[in-house]
Design a protein around this motif. Sequence first.
Motif, mmCIF file in Angstrom:
data_model
loop_
_atom_site.group_PDB
_atom_site.id
_atom_site.type_symbol
_atom_site.label_atom_id
_atom_site.label_comp_id
_atom_site.label_asym_id
_atom_site.label_seq_id
_atom_site.Cartn_x
_atom_site.Cartn_y
_atom_site.Cartn_z
ATOM 1 N N LEU A 16 16.265 -51.210 32.364
ATOM 2 C CA LEU A 16 16.783 -49.911 32.796
ATOM 3 C C LEU A 16 15.661 -48.989 33.246
ATOM 4 C CD1 LEU A 16 19.567 -49.015 30.198
ATOM 5 C CD2 LEU A 16 19.847 -49.786 32.558
ATOM 6 N N THR A 17 14.580 -48.975 32.493
ATOM 7 C CA THR A 17 13.455 -48.106 32.841
ATOM 8 C C THR A 17 12.905 -48.454 34.221
ATOM 9 O OG1 THR A 17 12.880 -47.885 30.507
ATOM 10 C CG2 THR A 17 11.198 -47.282 32.114
ATOM 11 N N GLY A 18 12.844 -49.747 34.522
ATOM 12 C CA GLY A 18 12.375 -50.179 35.836
ATOM 13 C C GLY A 18 13.251 -49.643 36.956
ATOM 14 N N HIS A 19 14.568 -49.700 36.752
ATOM 15 C CA HIS A 19 15.481 -49.158 37.760
ATOM 16 C C HIS A 19 15.306 -47.642 37.913
ATOM 17 C CE1 HIS A 19 17.800 -52.643 38.889
ATOM 18 N NE2 HIS A 19 18.049 -52.948 37.631
ATOM 19 N N ILE A 20 15.116 -46.949 36.807
ATOM 20 C CA ILE A 20 14.971 -45.492 36.851
ATOM 21 C C ILE A 20 13.697 -45.113 37.599
ATOM 22 C CG2 ILE A 20 14.727 -43.396 35.496
ATOM 23 C CD1 ILE A 20 17.498 -44.846 35.354
ATOM 24 N N VAL A 23 22.265 -41.144 35.057
ATOM 25 C CA VAL A 23 23.721 -41.118 35.230
ATOM 26 C C VAL A 23 24.165 -42.319 36.059
ATOM 27 C CG1 VAL A 23 25.657 -39.828 36.207
ATOM 28 C CG2 VAL A 23 23.810 -38.604 35.047
ATOM 29 N N SER A 24 23.417 -42.636 37.101
ATOM 30 C CA SER A 24 23.736 -43.784 37.939
ATOM 31 C C SER A 24 23.672 -45.087 37.151
ATOM 32 C CB SER A 24 22.762 -43.858 39.119
ATOM 33 O OG SER A 24 22.812 -42.695 39.898
ATOM 34 N N ALA A 25 22.703 -45.180 36.255
ATOM 35 C CA ALA A 25 22.591 -46.378 35.416
ATOM 36 C C ALA A 25 23.806 -46.524 34.512
ATOM 37 C CB ALA A 25 21.309 -46.310 34.586
#
Length: 218
Positions: free
Chosen positions: A67-71, A120-122
């Motif tokens: 998740l952190t990578g996507h953010i 929020v998107s995640a």
Amino acid sequence: MLLMFRFMFGGAIDVGATTYINYLVPGILVIAVTMISVSTTLAVQSDMQEGVVDRFRAIAMLDSAVLTGHIVAAVIRGMIALVVMVGLGLLVGFRPSASVIEWLLAAAMLLLFAFSLAWVSAVLGLVAKSVDGASGLGLILMFSPYASTAFVPAETLPDGLRAFVEHQPVTLVVDTVRQLLLGRPVGDTGWQAVLWWVAILCVAAPLATRIYRKRFAK
């Protein structure tokens, strides 16, 4: 969109003491961030569907690293988009009056907005059941700036719509960035925007992490 509103519709919209392009660009910057948020929703859901998370779980890494990578990627894409849009705005007549401090404050506001919206998107990507579903949920975020002051002043709207537009959190970001870039006093709008998006971040980040860990609990 910037070029369309600048050259096709700008002459028909009265925004008072400034030019329409000066009024428009801050709204376009916020729209750029929200459009990028849709790609985060789709990317998270795609990872859920394709099994890449299961492969990552076989590696010694933090559960939250995916998740952190996507953010982080979303925020980087957002910052690149903002630089490009400011450059394009300057080419077509945008003339901000901001000081260096005001530029930094505007950038900080947009960074907070991008970071919070990415979480929020995640969440939306995690709760969606399919990539198509994630796309539909992402549209909620993408169209939120259209019900704001991004294109027209709130006082030109019907009463019911005006009340919603004036108090929704995206409008606060648009107005704060606009006032800063035009060198005007921000007033209460600035701290209200920060309060809203810090609160959204404080809810969305733990919620996304919890949903992710629950979904892939060992």
